[in-house]
Design a protein around this motif. Structure first.
Motif, short mmCIF file in Angstrom:
data_model
loop_
_atom_site.label_atom_id
_atom_site.label_comp_id
_atom_site.label_asym_id
_atom_site.label_seq_id
_atom_site.Cartn_x
_atom_site.Cartn_y
_atom_site.Cartn_z
N THR A 1 45.45 42.22 30.83
CA THR A 1 46.44 42.46 31.89
C THR A 1 45.76 42.94 33.16
O THR A 1 46.11 42.52 34.26
N SER A 2 44.76 43.80 33.02
CA SER A 2 44.03 44.30 34.20
C SER A 2 43.37 43.15 34.97
O SER A 2 43.46 43.09 36.19
N LYS A 3 42.74 42.26 34.24
CA LYS A 3 42.06 41.13 34.89
C LYS A 3 43.07 40.19 35.55
O LYS A 3 42.85 39.71 36.66
N LYS A 4 44.18 39.93 34.87
CA LYS A 4 45.23 39.08 35.46
C LYS A 4 45.76 39.70 36.75
O LYS A 4 45.95 39.01 37.75
N PHE A 5 45.98 41.01 36.71
CA PHE A 5 46.49 41.72 37.88
C PHE A 5 45.50 41.62 39.04
O PHE A 5 45.87 41.28 40.16
N LEU A 6 44.22 41.87 38.76
CA LEU A 6 43.20 41.80 39.81
C LEU A 6 43.08 40.40 40.39
O LEU A 6 42.97 40.24 41.61
N GLU A 7 43.08 39.40 39.54
CA GLU A 7 42.99 38.02 40.02
C GLU A 7 44.16 37.69 40.93
O GLU A 7 44.01 37.03 41.94
N PHE A 8 45.34 38.16 40.57
CA PHE A 8 46.53 37.85 41.35
C PHE A 8 46.52 38.53 42.72
O PHE A 8 46.86 37.92 43.72
N ILE A 9 46.10 39.80 42.77
CA ILE A 9 46.21 40.52 44.05
C ILE A 9 45.03 40.28 44.99
O ILE A 9 45.10 40.68 46.15
N LYS A 10 43.99 39.63 44.54
CA LYS A 10 42.83 39.40 45.40
C LYS A 10 43.20 38.74 46.71
O LYS A 10 42.66 39.06 47.75
N GLY A 11 44.10 37.80 46.71
CA GLY A 11 44.45 37.08 47.92
C GLY A 11 45.61 37.67 48.69
O GLY A 11 46.07 37.08 49.66
N LYS A 12 46.09 38.81 48.27
CA LYS A 12 47.26 39.42 48.90
C LYS A 12 46.83 40.64 49.72
O LYS A 12 46.08 41.46 49.25
N PRO A 13 47.33 40.76 50.95
CA PRO A 13 46.96 41.93 51.75
C PRO A 13 47.51 43.23 51.16
O PRO A 13 46.81 44.22 51.09
N GLU A 14 48.76 43.21 50.73
CA GLU A 14 49.40 44.36 50.08
C GLU A 14 50.48 43.84 49.16
O GLU A 14 51.11 42.83 49.45
N ILE A 15 50.70 44.55 48.06
CA ILE A 15 51.71 44.07 47.11
C ILE A 15 52.19 45.23 46.24
O ILE A 15 51.45 46.17 45.98
N THR A 16 53.45 45.16 45.81
CA THR A 16 53.99 46.17 44.91
C THR A 16 53.89 45.66 43.47
O THR A 16 53.75 44.47 43.23
N LEU A 17 53.99 46.59 42.53
CA LEU A 17 53.95 46.19 41.12
C LEU A 17 55.14 45.29 40.80
O LEU A 17 55.02 44.35 40.02
N ARG A 18 56.29 45.56 41.40
CA ARG A 18 57.48 44.74 41.16
C ARG A 18 57.23 43.30 41.61
O ARG A 18 57.59 42.35 40.92
N GLU A 19 56.59 43.12 42.76
CA GLU A 19 56.29 41.77 43.23
C GLU A 19 55.34 41.05 42.28
O GLU A 19 55.51 39.85 42.01
#
Length: 66
Positions: A3-21
């Motif tokens: 889950t940690s790796k999936k989360f990191l991969e997803f947010i890499k391209g995002k400037p800011e994001i919430t956990l809900r998003e």
């Protein structure tokens, strides 16, 4: 993939994001994200960057990897 790796991969391209998003987009449960965010912040891979419109913490990817 953890889950940690999936989360990191997803947010890499995002400037800011919430956990809900992240939960709404990836299918990772909000509760799972709540469990993994603390260690990611402590390790310096992710940092809190403020509070979003609905009072949720906003996170930003800092760098590195697991």
């Amino acid at each position: 993939m953890s889950t940690s790796k999936k989360f990191l991969e997803f947010i890499k391209g995002k400037p800011e994001i919430t956990l809900r998003e992240v939960a709404d987009t990836t299918g990772i449960s909000y509760r799972q994200l709540q469990r993994v965010i603390g260690p990611l912040v402590q390790s310096g891979l992710v940092r809190e960057s403020g509070v979003g419109q609905r009072g949720q913490k906003v996170y930003v990817y800092v760098g590195g990897g697991l």
